[in-house]
Design a protein around this motif. Structure first.
Motif, mmCIF file in Angstrom:
data_model
loop_
_atom_site.group_PDB
_atom_site.id
_atom_site.type_symbol
_atom_site.label_atom_id
_atom_site.label_comp_id
_atom_site.label_asym_id
_atom_site.label_seq_id
_atom_site.Cartn_x
_atom_site.Cartn_y
_atom_site.Cartn_z
ATOM 1 N N ASP A 25 0.833 -1.199 0.000
ATOM 2 C CA ASP A 25 0.000 0.000 0.000
ATOM 3 C C ASP A 25 0.871 1.253 0.000
ATOM 4 N N VAL A 26 0.492 2.223 -0.812
ATOM 5 C CA VAL A 26 1.202 3.509 -0.835
ATOM 6 C C VAL A 26 0.317 4.529 -0.130
ATOM 7 N N PRO A 27 0.727 4.977 1.066
ATOM 8 C CA PRO A 27 -0.096 5.963 1.780
ATOM 9 C C PRO A 27 -0.052 7.314 1.085
ATOM 10 N N PRO A 28 -1.060 8.157 1.305
ATOM 11 C CA PRO A 28 -1.058 9.479 0.666
ATOM 12 C C PRO A 28 0.096 10.337 1.166
ATOM 13 N N LEU A 29 0.574 11.221 0.288
ATOM 14 C CA LEU A 29 1.715 12.076 0.636
ATOM 15 C C LEU A 29 1.404 12.999 1.808
ATOM 16 N N LYS A 30 0.147 13.427 1.953
ATOM 17 C CA LYS A 30 -0.189 14.315 3.061
ATOM 18 C C LYS A 30 -0.057 13.610 4.410
ATOM 19 N N LEU A 31 -0.032 12.293 4.427
ATOM 20 C CA LEU A 31 0.229 11.532 5.642
ATOM 21 C C LEU A 31 1.714 11.199 5.761
ATOM 22 N N THR A 32 2.352 10.925 4.650
ATOM 23 C CA THR A 32 3.735 10.470 4.655
ATOM 24 C C THR A 32 4.710 11.545 5.120
ATOM 25 N N LEU A 33 4.528 12.767 4.680
ATOM 26 C CA LEU A 33 5.471 13.827 5.044
ATOM 27 C C LEU A 33 5.517 14.097 6.554
ATOM 28 N N PRO A 34 4.367 14.295 7.230
ATOM 29 C CA PRO A 34 4.443 14.499 8.688
ATOM 30 C C PRO A 34 4.985 13.273 9.411
ATOM 31 N N TYR A 35 4.663 12.079 8.909
ATOM 32 C CA TYR A 35 5.161 10.851 9.522
ATOM 33 C C TYR A 35 6.682 10.771 9.392
ATOM 34 N N LEU A 36 7.194 11.163 8.238
ATOM 35 C CA LEU A 36 8.639 11.175 8.008
ATOM 36 C C LEU A 36 9.341 12.130 8.970
ATOM 37 N N VAL A 37 8.834 13.345 9.070
ATOM 38 C CA VAL A 37 9.442 14.345 9.952
ATOM 39 C C VAL A 37 9.347 13.899 11.411
ATOM 40 N N GLY A 38 8.170 13.424 11.819
ATOM 41 C CA GLY A 38 7.988 12.970 13.198
ATOM 42 C C GLY A 38 8.894 11.810 13.554
ATOM 43 N N SER A 39 9.000 10.826 12.662
ATOM 44 C CA SER A 39 9.871 9.679 12.958
ATOM 45 C C SER A 39 11.331 10.075 13.004
ATOM 46 N N ALA A 40 11.735 11.000 12.138
ATOM 47 C CA ALA A 40 13.125 11.454 12.163
ATOM 48 C C ALA A 40 13.431 12.163 13.485
ATOM 49 N N LEU A 41 12.503 13.014 13.931
ATOM 50 C CA LEU A 41 12.718 13.700 15.207
ATOM 51 C C LEU A 41 12.732 12.721 16.375
ATOM 52 N N LEU A 42 11.856 11.729 16.347
ATOM 53 C CA LEU A 42 11.864 10.720 17.412
ATOM 54 C C LEU A 42 13.125 9.860 17.372
ATOM 55 N N THR A 43 13.674 9.644 16.185
ATOM 56 C CA THR A 43 14.942 8.915 16.090
ATOM 57 C C THR A 43 16.057 9.710 16.757
ATOM 58 N N VAL A 44 16.109 11.004 16.485
ATOM 59 C CA VAL A 44 17.120 11.861 17.124
ATOM 60 C C VAL A 44 16.938 11.830 18.637
ATOM 61 N N TYR A 45 15.695 11.950 19.097
ATOM 62 C CA TYR A 45 15.418 11.903 20.532
ATOM 63 C C TYR A 45 15.887 10.569 21.139
ATOM 64 N N SER A 46 15.625 9.474 20.442
ATOM 65 C CA SER A 46 16.027 8.148 20.943
ATOM 66 C C SER A 46 17.538 8.018 21.013
ATOM 67 N N VAL A 47 18.235 8.604 20.041
ATOM 68 C CA VAL A 47 19.702 8.564 20.061
ATOM 69 C C VAL A 47 20.225 9.381 21.245
ATOM 70 N N LEU A 48 19.639 10.551 21.460
ATOM 71 C CA LEU A 48 20.077 11.389 22.577
ATOM 72 C C LEU A 48 19.818 10.715 23.922
ATOM 73 N N ASP A 49 18.732 9.949 24.000
ATOM 74 C CA ASP A 49 18.382 9.220 25.226
ATOM 75 C C ASP A 49 19.022 7.831 25.262
ATOM 76 N N TRP A 50 19.632 7.422 24.178
ATOM 77 C CA TRP A 50 20.269 6.122 23.964
ATOM 78 C C TRP A 50 19.349 4.954 24.334
ATOM 79 N N ASN A 51 18.182 4.945 23.689
ATOM 80 C CA ASN A 51 17.224 3.857 23.855
ATOM 81 C C ASN A 51 17.247 3.040 22.566
ATOM 82 N N ILE A 52 17.964 1.931 22.603
ATOM 83 C CA ILE A 52 18.252 1.156 21.388
ATOM 84 C C ILE A 52 16.988 0.642 20.700
#
Length: 89
Positions: A25-52
């Protein structure tokens, strides 16, 4: 600590299995862009907190949404470039 790690790994596995099941399934772009930004920010947060567990989970979510964005853009360009057929009645 160790049982929490096992629960985290199990959650990670179930989420990745769910993603694998919906890969066609290809989700709509209006959903994909915020999901991309949110996941990237949460990845940075996880790295800073070092939660593997969340580094892996959010890193995969970022990669998957990046792939979905490319797929969505490609799909919309392909659809837009198809020649219009005359309507026959």
């Amino acid at each position: 600590m160790f049982p929490a790690y096992i629960v985290g790994v199990m959650g990670l596995v179930f989420i990745v299995v769910g993603w694998a099941m919906s890969i066609g399934d290809v989700p709509p772009l209006k959903l994909t862009l915020p999901y991309l930004v949110g996941s990237a920010l949460l990845t940075v947060y996880s790295v800073l907190d070092w939660n593997i567990i969340f580094i892996i989970l959010n890193g995969l979510a970022t990669a998957l949404s990046g792939v979905n964005m490319v797929r969505g853009i490609t799909k919309s360009r392909t659809r837009d470039s198809e020649p219009k057929r005359p309507c026959s009645t």
